[in-house]
Scaffold this motif. Structure first.
Motif, short mmCIF file in Angstrom:
data_model
loop_
_atom_site.label_atom_id
_atom_site.label_comp_id
_atom_site.label_asym_id
_atom_site.label_seq_id
_atom_site.Cartn_x
_atom_site.Cartn_y
_atom_site.Cartn_z
N SER A 116 0.93 -1.25 -0.07
CA SER A 116 -0.02 -0.16 0.17
C SER A 116 0.84 1.10 0.12
O SER A 116 0.58 2.29 -0.77
N VAL A 117 1.94 1.02 0.77
CA VAL A 117 2.96 2.40 0.73
C VAL A 117 3.60 2.42 -0.68
O VAL A 117 3.42 3.75 -1.12
N LEU A 118 3.71 1.38 -1.37
CA LEU A 118 4.20 1.52 -2.80
C LEU A 118 3.15 2.13 -3.84
O LEU A 118 3.48 2.97 -4.61
N ALA A 119 1.94 1.62 -3.50
CA ALA A 119 0.81 2.16 -4.36
C ALA A 119 0.61 3.80 -3.81
O ALA A 119 0.44 4.48 -4.92
N GLU A 120 0.83 4.31 -2.91
CA GLU A 120 0.75 5.74 -2.60
C GLU A 120 2.00 6.42 -3.22
O GLU A 120 1.79 7.25 -3.79
N ALA A 126 -0.28 1.55 -11.20
CA ALA A 126 1.04 1.23 -11.58
C ALA A 126 1.30 -0.04 -10.91
O ALA A 126 1.76 -1.11 -11.54
N VAL A 127 0.62 -0.21 -9.56
CA VAL A 127 0.88 -1.44 -8.91
C VAL A 127 0.13 -2.57 -9.49
O VAL A 127 0.51 -3.60 -9.65
N GLU A 128 -1.25 -2.13 -9.75
CA GLU A 128 -1.95 -3.20 -10.45
C GLU A 128 -1.47 -3.65 -11.58
O GLU A 128 -1.37 -4.87 -12.08
N ALA A 129 -0.80 -2.82 -12.62
CA ALA A 129 -0.19 -3.18 -13.80
C ALA A 129 0.91 -4.01 -13.60
O ALA A 129 1.19 -5.09 -14.40
N LEU A 130 1.73 -3.76 -12.48
CA LEU A 130 2.84 -4.48 -12.38
C LEU A 130 2.44 -5.89 -11.81
O LEU A 130 2.99 -6.97 -12.48
N ARG A 131 1.32 -5.95 -10.96
CA ARG A 131 0.84 -7.44 -10.50
C ARG A 131 0.35 -8.20 -11.69
O ARG A 131 0.61 -9.12 -11.93
N GLN A 132 -0.29 -7.33 -12.66
CA GLN A 132 -0.72 -8.13 -13.97
C GLN A 132 0.09 -8.74 -14.85
O GLN A 132 0.27 -9.97 -15.33
N THR A 133 1.38 -7.95 -15.02
CA THR A 133 2.19 -8.28 -15.71
C THR A 133 3.31 -9.31 -15.22
O THR A 133 3.57 -10.34 -15.97
N LEU A 134 3.53 -9.31 -14.00
CA LEU A 134 4.02 -10.47 -13.15
C LEU A 134 3.55 -11.63 -13.27
O LEU A 134 4.07 -12.73 -13.07
#
Length: 147
Positions: A116-120, A126-134
């Protein structure tokens, strides 16, 4: 993180280190015993009913001797235990203790906060796109002849 002209494997490694640094420091600040990266990875790779040291070694990508050392250090910390395999009198399974489950659950909750800190910092999209990509199916690793 240093983003010079790093290739993707280097960026993955730096990103993993960022998460591990945050996780390990947070866990130690909360009074938990310090663990290494390899020790921490064991918890994600254990089956609920237990896993043999040989299988853990294969999953971690280390020798059986290294896995044995890692496991026995965690047994000494009272986070893992050895139990007989009900399916084979010759095999021993490694599984988490009640204390190991408590620490693992705390680590998972800590990781959620770090995410959540990374998402902030970089944005939830961007975090969701990263998760989907990985989590996308990348297929089998390619065999490439160097030019």
């Amino acid at each position: 993180m240093s983003h010079r002209t790093a290739n993707l494997p280097q960026l993955f490694a730096e990103s993993r280190r960022w998460f591990e640094d945050a996780l390990f420091a947070s866990m130690e600040a909360a009074g938990e015993q310090p663990v290494t990266s390899t020790q921490a990875s064991v918890f994600a790779l254990l089956d609920d009913e237990g896993t043999t040291v040989s299988e853990l070694a294969r999953r971690i990508g280390v020798t059986r001797q290294t896995a044995h050392q890692v496991v026995h250090a965690l047994i000494g910390m009272h986070l893992l235990e050895q139990v007989p395999d009900p399916g084979s009198a010759r095999r021993i399974l490694i599984r988490t203790t009640a204390e190991g489950r408590r620490v693992h659950e705390r680590a998972q909750a800590t990781i959620a906060v770090i995410e959540s800190v990374l998402a902030e910092r970089i944005g939830a999209a961007a975090v969701e796109a990263l998760r989907q990509t990985l989590t996308a199916d990348w297929g089998e690793p390619p065999l490439i002849a160097a030019p």
